[in-house]
Write a protein that holds these residues in place. Structure first.
Motif, short mmCIF file in Angstrom:
data_model
loop_
_atom_site.label_atom_id
_atom_site.label_comp_id
_atom_site.label_asym_id
_atom_site.label_seq_id
_atom_site.Cartn_x
_atom_site.Cartn_y
_atom_site.Cartn_z
N PRO A 15 35.44 48.58 39.05
CA PRO A 15 34.21 48.15 39.73
C PRO A 15 33.98 46.65 39.67
O PRO A 15 33.42 46.07 40.61
CB PRO A 15 33.11 48.91 38.98
N ALA A 16 34.42 46.00 38.59
CA ALA A 16 34.21 44.56 38.44
C ALA A 16 35.03 43.76 39.44
O ALA A 16 34.73 42.58 39.70
CB ALA A 16 34.55 44.13 37.02
N LYS A 17 36.07 44.37 40.02
CA LYS A 17 36.92 43.67 40.99
C LYS A 17 36.69 44.18 42.41
O LYS A 17 37.42 43.82 43.32
CB LYS A 17 38.39 43.84 40.60
N ARG A 18 35.68 44.99 42.58
CA ARG A 18 35.35 45.59 43.87
C ARG A 18 34.43 44.66 44.66
O ARG A 18 33.80 43.76 44.09
CB ARG A 18 34.67 46.94 43.62
N LEU A 19 34.36 44.85 45.97
CA LEU A 19 33.34 44.16 46.76
C LEU A 19 32.00 44.29 46.04
O LEU A 19 31.60 45.41 45.70
CB LEU A 19 33.24 44.77 48.15
#
Length: 344
Positions: free
Chosen positions: A271-275
């Motif tokens: 999630p930390a690297k998601r849009l």
């Protein structure tokens, strides 16, 4: 047979026009609201199924949905106008969206070989803005609602014939002040194939979970496939948690690379690297539409929709005829129970 005025069916003050569908907890009807001076307006009436009307948990879940959804006011969210009850059965009156679901849009475009990446991106871009609004929404007294939809999918998105996409169905939405704890009833909330890995692995949901689900939606309506190949829910969940998504270009060598980067960003396992949010999702899609391989003007988009769905009967669920609905029904302000009996 013809249905005369004396045999019209009603849910509260709403005249039933047709039956739309039935889910696990509720059923929906297309209805007509009459007012003075010849005023008429079509609405969707969603009511709890009569067999659950005395079940406290189901009733409270339904009321939670109506209360939370009713606070929302955004052009990309189907509106709730009121909540009431008829014969002791709660119902809510909602905006009638005159148009197809995104599932129907994809199927018709695919069948007619009219898949257009930019036009489909327009639909998803609008829903991204709707989600951003949902995630930042506050109650009437200004308190953050902490809303997460948890069921974003092509079937819960409709497009009206003005081209405006609308997000529907907040039945499993998470909020900080739901009266019914989200864990009651057990199980994962939403559709496994669109669930984020953190929800499957740890039961965690957040706005980023909705971003992920919208990313999968974008993948599906631009490729016709899921990003995973598992044949069962168990296999799908393992692949989702492990991040074993295929790339759109593996399915379609001509898939626009700019759009592929957006899809991969939206469905990143971490999630930390998601849009980061719906607004950014909207922004990158709009750039793709304006500058990338998905060039699409608003007029071209509207013409495309009109070509796919030239008439109202070219989309939507077939409904029982009114002659069938009238059998066993009552007149005047007929009971909600009578309506159900008449359409089953």
């Amino acid at each position: 047979m013809d249905v005369g005025t004396e045999s019209k069916l009603y849910i509260g003050k709403y005249e039933v026009v047709s039956f739309l569908g039935r889910g696990g907890m509720a059923e929906t009807y297309r209805c007509r609201h009459h007012g003075i001076g010849g005023f008429e307006k079509h609405v969707v009436v969603k009511r709890i199924r009569p067999e659950f009307a005395q079940e406290t948990l189901y009733v409270q879940m339904f009321l939670d949905e109506a209360r939370l959804h009713g606070v929302l006011n955004h052009s990309n969210i189907a509106q709730v106008f009121e909540i009431d009850e008829a014969d002791g059965i709660p119902f809510m009156a909602m905006e009638y969206v005159d148009g197809p679901t995104l599932t129907e849009v994809y199927r018709k475009a695919s069948a007619q070989k009219r898949i257009h990446f930019g036009h489909l991106a327009r639909v998803v871009s609008g829903i991204a803005m709707g989600l951003d609004y949902v995630h930042n929404a506050s109650s009437m007294d200004g308190k953050p609602l902490g809303l997460v939809h948890r069921d974003v999918s092509p079937g819960n998105i409709m497009v009206n014939m003005d081209g405006v996409p609308k997000l529907l169905d907040f039945g499993v939405a998470k909020a900080v002040d739901r009266m019914v704890d989200e864990t009651q009833g057990g199980g994962l909330k939403g559709k496994v194939r669109y669930m984020a890995p953190e929800q499957i692995a740890r039961g965690e949901t957040s706005p980023l979970s909705d971003v992920y689900s919208l990313g999968v939606t974008l993948f599906v309506v631009t490729t016709g496939k899921l990003p995973y190949v598992g044949a069962t829910d168990a296999e799908l969940m393992t692949e989702i948690v492990d991040g074993r998504a295929v790339s759109p270009s593996e399915l379609d060598p001509d898939y626009p690379r700019d759009l592929e980067r957006i899809v991969k960003w939206a469905i990143h396992t971490n999630p930390a690297k998601r849009l980061p949010n719906g607004r950014m999702f909207h922004s990158v899609l709009d750039k793709f539409i304006a500058e990338g391989g998905g060039y699409s003007t608003e007029q071209e988009y509207l013409d495309w929709l009109a070509a796919l769905f030239p008439t109202a009967d070219s989309y939507g669920v077939e409904s029982p005829p009114l002659s069938l609905m009238s059998e066993g029904g009552s007149s005047g302000t007929g009971s909600a129970k009578d309506v159900r009996a008449a359409v089953v």
